[in-house]
Structure formats: structure tokens, C-alpha cells
Design a protein around this motif. Structure first.
Motif, PDB file in Angstrom:
ATOM      1  N   MET A 182      39.345  -4.990  41.768  1.00 17.53           N
ATOM      2  CA  MET A 182      37.899  -5.181  41.807  1.00 17.53           C
ATOM      3  C   MET A 182      37.583  -6.612  41.341  1.00 17.53           C
ATOM      4  O   MET A 182      38.271  -7.158  40.498  1.00 17.53           O
ATOM      5  N   PRO A 183      36.497  -7.171  41.856  1.00 18.38           N
ATOM      6  CA  PRO A 183      36.098  -8.506  41.395  1.00 18.38           C
ATOM      7  C   PRO A 183      35.517  -8.447  39.989  1.00 18.38           C
ATOM      8  O   PRO A 183      35.061  -7.394  39.534  1.00 18.38           O
ATOM      9  N   ARG A 184      35.533  -9.579  39.332  1.00 16.65           N
ATOM     10  CA  ARG A 184      34.939  -9.673  37.998  1.00 16.65           C
ATOM     11  C   ARG A 184      33.433  -9.421  38.075  1.00 16.65           C
ATOM     12  O   ARG A 184      32.800  -9.751  39.072  1.00 16.65           O
ATOM     13  N   VAL A 185      32.886  -8.862  37.014  1.00 17.72           N
ATOM     14  CA  VAL A 185      31.456  -8.567  36.932  1.00 17.72           C
ATOM     15  C   VAL A 185      30.728  -9.837  36.493  1.00 17.72           C
ATOM     16  O   VAL A 185      31.072 -10.439  35.476  1.00 17.72           O
ATOM     17  N   SER A 186      29.731 -10.232  37.262  1.00 17.20           N
ATOM     18  CA  SER A 186      28.976 -11.442  36.967  1.00 17.20           C
ATOM     19  C   SER A 186      27.994 -11.208  35.815  1.00 17.20           C
ATOM     20  O   SER A 186      27.326 -10.173  35.762  1.00 17.20           O
ATOM     21  N   ILE A 187      27.910 -12.175  34.929  1.00 17.42           N
ATOM     22  CA  ILE A 187      26.922 -12.162  33.844  1.00 17.42           C
ATOM     23  C   ILE A 187      25.790 -13.094  34.269  1.00 17.42           C
ATOM     24  O   ILE A 187      26.021 -14.292  34.457  1.00 17.42           O
ATOM     25  N   PRO A 188      24.568 -12.586  34.449  1.00 24.47           N
ATOM     26  CA  PRO A 188      23.457 -13.463  34.836  1.00 24.47           C
ATOM     27  C   PRO A 188      23.181 -14.499  33.744  1.00 24.47           C
ATOM     28  O   PRO A 188      23.351 -14.218  32.550  1.00 24.47           O
ATOM     29  N   VAL A 189      22.752 -15.678  34.149  1.00 24.10           N
ATOM     30  CA  VAL A 189      22.463 -16.761  33.210  1.00 24.10           C
ATOM     31  C   VAL A 189      20.955 -16.974  33.148  1.00 24.10           C
ATOM     32  O   VAL A 189      20.296 -17.116  34.177  1.00 24.10           O
ATOM     33  N   THR A 190      20.411 -16.992  31.939  1.00 24.12           N
ATOM     34  CA  THR A 190      18.987 -17.227  31.717  1.00 24.12           C
ATOM     35  C   THR A 190      18.785 -18.662  31.260  1.00 24.12           C
ATOM     36  O   THR A 190      19.432 -19.110  30.305  1.00 24.12           O
ATOM     37  N   GLU A 191      17.913 -19.385  31.960  1.00 22.36           N
ATOM     38  CA  GLU A 191      17.614 -20.779  31.637  1.00 22.36           C
ATOM     39  C   GLU A 191      16.668 -20.830  30.433  1.00 22.36           C
ATOM     40  O   GLU A 191      15.605 -20.200  30.444  1.00 22.36           O
ATOM     41  N   VAL A 192      17.042 -21.575  29.412  1.00 20.67           N
ATOM     42  CA  VAL A 192      16.198 -21.762  28.236  1.00 20.67           C
ATOM     43  C   VAL A 192      15.170 -22.844  28.555  1.00 20.67           C
ATOM     44  O   VAL A 192      15.510 -23.878  29.140  1.00 20.67           O
ATOM     45  N   THR A 193      13.903 -22.587  28.220  1.00 21.88           N
ATOM     46  CA  THR A 193      12.840 -23.558  28.481  1.00 21.88           C
ATOM     47  C   THR A 193      12.091 -23.870  27.190  1.00 21.88           C
ATOM     48  O   THR A 193      12.131 -23.092  26.233  1.00 21.88           O
ATOM     49  N   ARG A 194      11.371 -24.976  27.196  1.00 20.80           N
ATOM     50  CA  ARG A 194      10.561 -25.346  26.025  1.00 20.80           C
ATOM     51  C   ARG A 194       9.422 -24.353  25.800  1.00 20.80           C
ATOM     52  O   ARG A 194       8.948 -24.193  24.686  1.00 20.80           O
ATOM     53  N   ALA A 195       8.992 -23.694  26.864  1.00 22.96           N
ATOM     54  CA  ALA A 195       7.914 -22.708  26.752  1.00 22.96           C
ATOM     55  C   ALA A 195       8.381 -21.435  26.062  1.00 22.96           C
ATOM     56  O   ALA A 195       7.570 -20.634  25.619  1.00 22.96           O
ATOM     57  N   GLY A 196       9.693 -21.252  25.985  1.00 25.53           N
ATOM     58  CA  GLY A 196      10.243 -20.051  25.366  1.00 25.53           C
ATOM     59  C   GLY A 196      10.595 -19.012  26.416  1.00 25.53           C
ATOM     60  O   GLY A 196      10.042 -19.012  27.509  1.00 25.53           O
ATOM     61  N   ILE A 197      11.539 -18.161  26.084  1.00 24.21           N
ATOM     62  CA  ILE A 197      11.988 -17.117  26.997  1.00 24.21           C
ATOM     63  C   ILE A 197      12.170 -15.814  26.231  1.00 24.21           C
ATOM     64  O   ILE A 197      12.350 -15.815  25.012  1.00 24.21           O
ATOM     65  N   ALA A 198      12.113 -14.731  26.957  1.00 19.12           N
ATOM     66  CA  ALA A 198      12.435 -13.426  26.367  1.00 19.12           C
ATOM     67  C   ALA A 198      13.962 -13.320  26.305  1.00 19.12           C
ATOM     68  O   ALA A 198      14.670 -13.985  27.064  1.00 19.12           O
ATOM     69  N   PRO A 199      14.476 -12.505  25.406  1.00 17.03           N
ATOM     70  CA  PRO A 199      15.923 -12.315  25.375  1.00 17.03           C
ATOM     71  C   PRO A 199      16.441 -11.835  26.730  1.00 17.03           C
ATOM     72  O   PRO A 199      15.792 -11.042  27.417  1.00 17.03           O
ATOM     73  N   ALA A 200      17.603 -12.344  27.109  1.00 18.99           N
ATOM     74  CA  ALA A 200      18.210 -11.969  28.390  1.00 18.99           C
ATOM     75  C   ALA A 200      18.696 -10.526  28.334  1.00 18.99           C
ATOM     76  O   ALA A 200      19.050 -10.008  27.276  1.00 18.99           O
ATOM     77  N   ALA A 201      18.712  -9.896  29.501  1.00 20.47           N
ATOM     78  CA  ALA A 201      19.271  -8.549  29.599  1.00 20.47           C
ATOM     79  C   ALA A 201      20.764  -8.616  29.300  1.00 20.47           C
ATOM     80  O   ALA A 201      21.439  -9.575  29.682  1.00 20.47           O
ATOM     81  N   GLU A 202      21.277  -7.613  28.623  1.00 19.85           N
ATOM     82  CA  GLU A 202      22.694  -7.568  28.296  1.00 19.85           C
ATOM     83  C   GLU A 202      23.495  -6.973  29.451  1.00 19.85           C
ATOM     84  O   GLU A 202      23.024  -6.076  30.150  1.00 19.85           O
ATOM     85  N   THR A 203      24.696  -7.474  29.624  1.00 17.76           N
ATOM     86  CA  THR A 203      25.656  -6.914  30.568  1.00 17.76           C
ATOM     87  C   THR A 203      26.664  -6.120  29.759  1.00 17.76           C
ATOM     88  O   THR A 203      27.216  -6.636  28.777  1.00 17.76           O
TER      89      THR A 203
END
Length: 111
Positions: free
Chosen positions: A1-22
Motif C-alpha cells: 500500500m502507498p504511504r498515507v499522506s499528512i495534509p499540510v496547513t499553511e501558517v498565516t499572520r492572521a492565525g489558523i485553527a489547529p490542523a486536523a490530526e492524521t
């Protein structure tokens, strides 16, 4: 099976919500797009006293010899931020291995 991809969340100066966990996948393991500014957040959801290990593989050999992957021990019920990871060393598609499904992973990219 292929490796499971971990989505990447871009950090911004405006702020971001915590990324979803894999969820950790110790069978197929993981891959994350790496531009050299990626940081992993690894959480050990094991509430007992069991530490877990995450391994980040190097993308290349040195002088024809395989390099031992970099390992990080995550204590029980703890989280660790790891990185950033140089793209020349870890690759544009960084391979991340986990030893147990107790590990939860998310990835962030700095601007």
C-alpha cells in the motif's frame, strides 16, 4: 500500500485553527510534502505510561551508505513539535514512520 499522506496547513499572520490530526499508520506509514519549512506536531494519545516513537527518514545516502533515520520518542500523553526539515536532507516528499496508531500527526508549513 502507498504511504498515507499528512495534509499540510499553511501558517498565516492572521492565525489558523489547529490542523486536523492524521491517525498513525504503523503498517503503511506516512509521507508529507516538504518545502524545508514544515513542522510536525506529533501527539501520543496513549494515556498509560507508554512512550511511542516517530521516525523521519533521510532522502539520500551519504557516500553510498544508508543513513540511520532520525527518531523521536514521544512520552505518553504528550505532544512534540518537530522540525523544520531541510528539503535537501529529508526530501520534497518526506517519509515519516510511526511505531503505533497511538501517534496522531499534523503538519504545518511556515511562510
Amino acid at each position: 500500500m502507498p504511504r498515507v499522506s499528512i495534509p499540510v496547513t499553511e501558517v498565516t499572520r492572521a492565525g489558523i485553527a489547529p490542523a486536523a490530526e492524521t491517525n498513525g499508520n504503523a503498517t503503511d506509514n506516512h509521507v508529507v510534502a516538504n518545502n524545508g519549512k514544515v513542522i510536525l506536531l506529533v501527539r501520543n494519545s496513549n494515556g498509560a505510561a507508554t512512550a511511542r516513537t516517530v521516525t523521519v527518514r533521510f532522502a539520500r545516502d551519504v557516500d553510498g551508505q544508508a543513513v540511520t533515520p532520525r527518531t523521536y520518542e514521544i512520552p505518553a500523553a504528550a505532544s512534540r513539535y518537530i522540525g523544520p526539515f531541510d528539503q535537501a536532507t529529508y526530501g520534497a516528499q518526506m517519509q515519516v514512520d510511526v511505531d503505533h496508531a497511538d501517534l496522531k500527526l499534523s503538519a504545518y508549513r511556515l511562510p
